[in-house]
Design an enzyme around this catalytic site. Structure first.
Site, PDB file in Angstrom:
ATOM      1  N   TYR A 192      -2.647  -0.535  10.514  1.00 39.67           N
ATOM      2  CA  TYR A 192      -2.765  -0.948   9.109  1.00 39.67           C
ATOM      3  C   TYR A 192      -1.463  -0.632   8.368  1.00 39.67           C
ATOM      4  O   TYR A 192      -0.901  -1.488   7.678  1.00 39.67           O
ATOM      5  CB  TYR A 192      -3.950  -0.217   8.455  1.00 39.67           C
ATOM      6  CG  TYR A 192      -4.076  -0.478   6.975  1.00 39.67           C
ATOM      7  CD1 TYR A 192      -4.587  -1.672   6.494  1.00 39.67           C
ATOM      8  CD2 TYR A 192      -3.660   0.483   6.040  1.00 39.67           C
ATOM      9  CE1 TYR A 192      -4.692  -1.911   5.124  1.00 39.67           C
ATOM     10  CE2 TYR A 192      -3.759   0.254   4.675  1.00 39.67           C
ATOM     11  CZ  TYR A 192      -4.288  -0.946   4.221  1.00 39.67           C
ATOM     12  OH  TYR A 192      -4.377  -1.182   2.867  1.00 39.67           O
ATOM     13  N   SER A 226       0.850  -1.200   0.000  1.00 43.11           N
ATOM     14  CA  SER A 226       0.000   0.000   0.000  1.00 43.11           C
ATOM     15  C   SER A 226       0.882   1.245   0.000  1.00 43.11           C
ATOM     16  O   SER A 226       2.029   1.198   0.470  1.00 43.11           O
ATOM     17  CB  SER A 226      -0.866   0.015   1.267  1.00 43.11           C
ATOM     18  OG  SER A 226      -1.501   1.266   1.421  1.00 43.11           O
TER      19      SER A 226
HETATM   20  N1  LIG Z   1      -8.648  -0.316  -1.732  1.00 41.55           N
HETATM   21  C1  LIG Z   1      -7.635   0.472  -1.417  1.00 41.55           C
HETATM   22  O1  LIG Z   1      -7.758   1.705  -1.402  1.00 41.55           O
HETATM   23  C2  LIG Z   1      -6.281  -0.127  -1.107  1.00 41.55           C
HETATM   24  C3  LIG Z   1      -5.196   0.735  -0.999  1.00 41.55           C
HETATM   25  C4  LIG Z   1      -3.943   0.215  -0.721  1.00 41.55           C
HETATM   26  C5  LIG Z   1      -3.766  -1.147  -0.569  1.00 41.55           C
HETATM   27  N2  LIG Z   1      -4.845  -1.976  -0.664  1.00 41.55           N
HETATM   28  C6  LIG Z   1      -4.614  -3.412  -0.447  1.00 41.55           C
HETATM   29  O2  LIG Z   1      -5.168  -4.147  -1.517  1.00 41.55           O
HETATM   30  C7  LIG Z   1      -5.540  -5.444  -1.065  1.00 41.55           C
HETATM   31  C8  LIG Z   1      -6.951  -5.766  -1.515  1.00 41.55           C
HETATM   32  O3  LIG Z   1      -7.838  -4.861  -0.908  1.00 41.55           O
HETATM   33  P1  LIG Z   1      -9.224  -4.413  -1.553  1.00 41.55           P
HETATM   34  O4  LIG Z   1      -9.254  -2.948  -1.490  1.00 41.55           O
HETATM   35  O5  LIG Z   1      -9.441  -5.106  -2.823  1.00 41.55           O
HETATM   36  O6  LIG Z   1     -10.221  -4.939  -0.408  1.00 41.55           O
HETATM   37  P2  LIG Z   1     -11.659  -5.660  -0.480  1.00 41.55           P
HETATM   38  O7  LIG Z   1     -12.463  -5.162  -1.614  1.00 41.55           O
HETATM   39  O8  LIG Z   1     -12.224  -5.553   0.895  1.00 41.55           O
HETATM   40  O9  LIG Z   1     -11.254  -7.181  -0.761  1.00 41.55           O
HETATM   41  C9  LIG Z   1     -10.486  -7.872   0.180  1.00 41.55           C
HETATM   42  C10 LIG Z   1     -10.318  -9.313  -0.264  1.00 41.55           C
HETATM   43  O10 LIG Z   1      -9.514  -9.993   0.723  1.00 41.55           O
HETATM   44  C11 LIG Z   1     -10.201 -11.185   1.104  1.00 41.55           C
HETATM   45  N3  LIG Z   1      -9.886 -11.538   2.476  1.00 41.55           N
HETATM   46  C12 LIG Z   1     -10.069 -10.798   3.599  1.00 41.55           C
HETATM   47  N4  LIG Z   1      -9.701 -11.503   4.675  1.00 41.55           N
HETATM   48  C13 LIG Z   1      -9.279 -12.712   4.219  1.00 41.55           C
HETATM   49  C14 LIG Z   1      -8.767 -13.874   4.835  1.00 41.55           C
HETATM   50  N5  LIG Z   1      -8.627 -13.948   6.162  1.00 41.55           N
HETATM   51  N6  LIG Z   1      -8.449 -14.930   4.059  1.00 41.55           N
HETATM   52  C15 LIG Z   1      -8.611 -14.893   2.724  1.00 41.55           C
HETATM   53  N7  LIG Z   1      -9.071 -13.808   2.073  1.00 41.55           N
HETATM   54  C16 LIG Z   1      -9.393 -12.734   2.810  1.00 41.55           C
HETATM   55  C17 LIG Z   1     -11.679 -10.868   0.902  1.00 41.55           C
HETATM   56  O11 LIG Z   1     -12.413 -12.069   0.690  1.00 41.55           O
HETATM   57  P3  LIG Z   1     -13.307 -12.846   1.771  1.00 41.55           P
HETATM   58  O12 LIG Z   1     -13.930 -11.829   2.667  1.00 41.55           O
HETATM   59  O13 LIG Z   1     -14.238 -13.574   0.889  1.00 41.55           O
HETATM   60  O14 LIG Z   1     -12.361 -13.759   2.470  1.00 41.55           O
HETATM   61  C18 LIG Z   1     -11.645 -10.046  -0.356  1.00 41.55           C
HETATM   62  O15 LIG Z   1     -11.626 -10.885  -1.477  1.00 41.55           O
HETATM   63  C19 LIG Z   1      -5.365  -5.410   0.467  1.00 41.55           C
HETATM   64  O16 LIG Z   1      -4.149  -6.038   0.809  1.00 41.55           O
HETATM   65  C20 LIG Z   1      -5.311  -3.944   0.785  1.00 41.55           C
HETATM   66  O17 LIG Z   1      -4.570  -3.672   1.960  1.00 41.55           O
HETATM   67  C21 LIG Z   1      -6.095  -1.504  -0.929  1.00 41.55           C
END
Ligand SMILES: NC(=O)c1ccc[n+]([C@@H]2O[C@H](COP(=O)([O-])OP(=O)(O)OC[C@H]3O[C@@H](n4cnc5c(N)ncnc54)[C@H](OP(=O)(O)O)[C@@H]3O)[C@@H](O)[C@H]2O)c1
Length: 257
Positions: A144, A131
């Protein structure tokens, strides 16, 4: 193989990989969502189809079993993640432990399980979704940001450590991307965390695929994230100044003496 495949960035990555003819291993805890996605994806150019691999990445045995079931993994993306934003002084330990388990240990378990096969085959690509918060941690995201910085330190060392093995590493630093990661806390997000300016997950996914193809060390998306890295690396004071102008005082409330 993509962890966190059911939603957001992970889902967009699965769509991008499948669009190139890959057989995708979809990992998350939500079987129904994974099934619904797998049937929508274009069929792989060879093999019998995409694989649903229900697993909690915070459980080392479940992750290892999922990777075992999938077989030979060419590219593994440690993407699954959770976020809870709040002032640290108000936080219980439970969400902090959860973020540590999923974001940091989940990455370690995923890479630890996938790497031996890649080393044996002398090829493979590890992608770690960190991130922008790993480059400059933000108020109300102390825990985080720390999990994301752990991923950064881990992947940066691996990038060097795996030189000459045939296994490559790409670290992804997303900025604010339109996903559901903050859906449970929309009303309590700090004011510097704007939803209005969120970037598209599909574009980020396409950027990541290009980075894998040309073996880039890091992806910063949107490009603002790279500017943040440069400014903070030069002087945290400069980054604070720029963030106050762009995001308001809550992004950098304390002034350096
Ligand atoms: N969105 C942003 O602005 C942003 C910015 C910087 C970095 N990121 C990073 O990008 C990555 C993806 O985030 P996102 O924004 O796409 O979030 P999201 O839409 O909430 O999706 C998160 C995904 O992670 C899975 N997950 C959560 N806990 C889990 C577990 N214990 N085991 C297996 N799968 C799990 C969820 O699936 P289930 O609930 O079905 O398990 C879901 O598929 C993360 O690492 C986040 O820190 C996001």
């Amino acid at each position: 193989m993509v962890t966190g495949a059911s939603r957001g960035i992970g889902r967009a990555l699965c769509e991008a990989f499948a669009g190139r003819g890959a057989t995708v291993g979809l990992v998350s805890r939500s079987e129904e969502e994974l099934r619904a996605l797998a049937v929508r994806l274009p069929a792989p150019s060879e093999g019998s189809g995409h694989e649903i691999l229900v697993a909690d990445v915070g459980d080392r045995d479940e992750v290892a079993a999922a990777i075992d079931r999938f077989g030979e993994v060419d590219v593994v993306v440690a993407n699954a993640g959770v976020a809870d934003y709040a002032p640290f002084k108000d936080m219980d330990l439970e969400p902090i432990e959860r973020m540590t388990r999923v974001n940091w240990l989940g990455t370690v378990y995923t890479v630890h399980a996938a790497l031996p096969g890649m080393l044996e085959r002398l090829r493979g690509h590890l992608v770690v979704v960190s991130s922008g918060a790993a480059l400059r941690s933000f108020p109300q995201a102390a825990a985080y940001g720390a999990t994301k910085a752990a991923q950064r330190g881990f992947a940066e060392a691996l990038w060097h450590e795996l030189a000459g093995t045939g296994v490559d590493v790409t670290i992804v630093y997303p900025g604010e991307i339109a996903t559901e990661i903050h859906a449970h806390e929309h009303d309590s997000l700090p004011t510097w965390r704007t939803i209005a300016e969120e970037a598209d997950a599909g574009q980020l996914a396409r950027r990541v695929l290009t980075a894998i193809e040309v073996n880039e060390r890091a992806v910063y998306y949107p490009p603002f994230v790279q500017a943040l890295r440069g400014a903070h690396g030069l002087s945290p004071r400069i980054a604070d100044f720029a963030l106050r102008r762009l995001r308001g005082i809550t992004a950098a409330p304390r002034r350096s003496p």
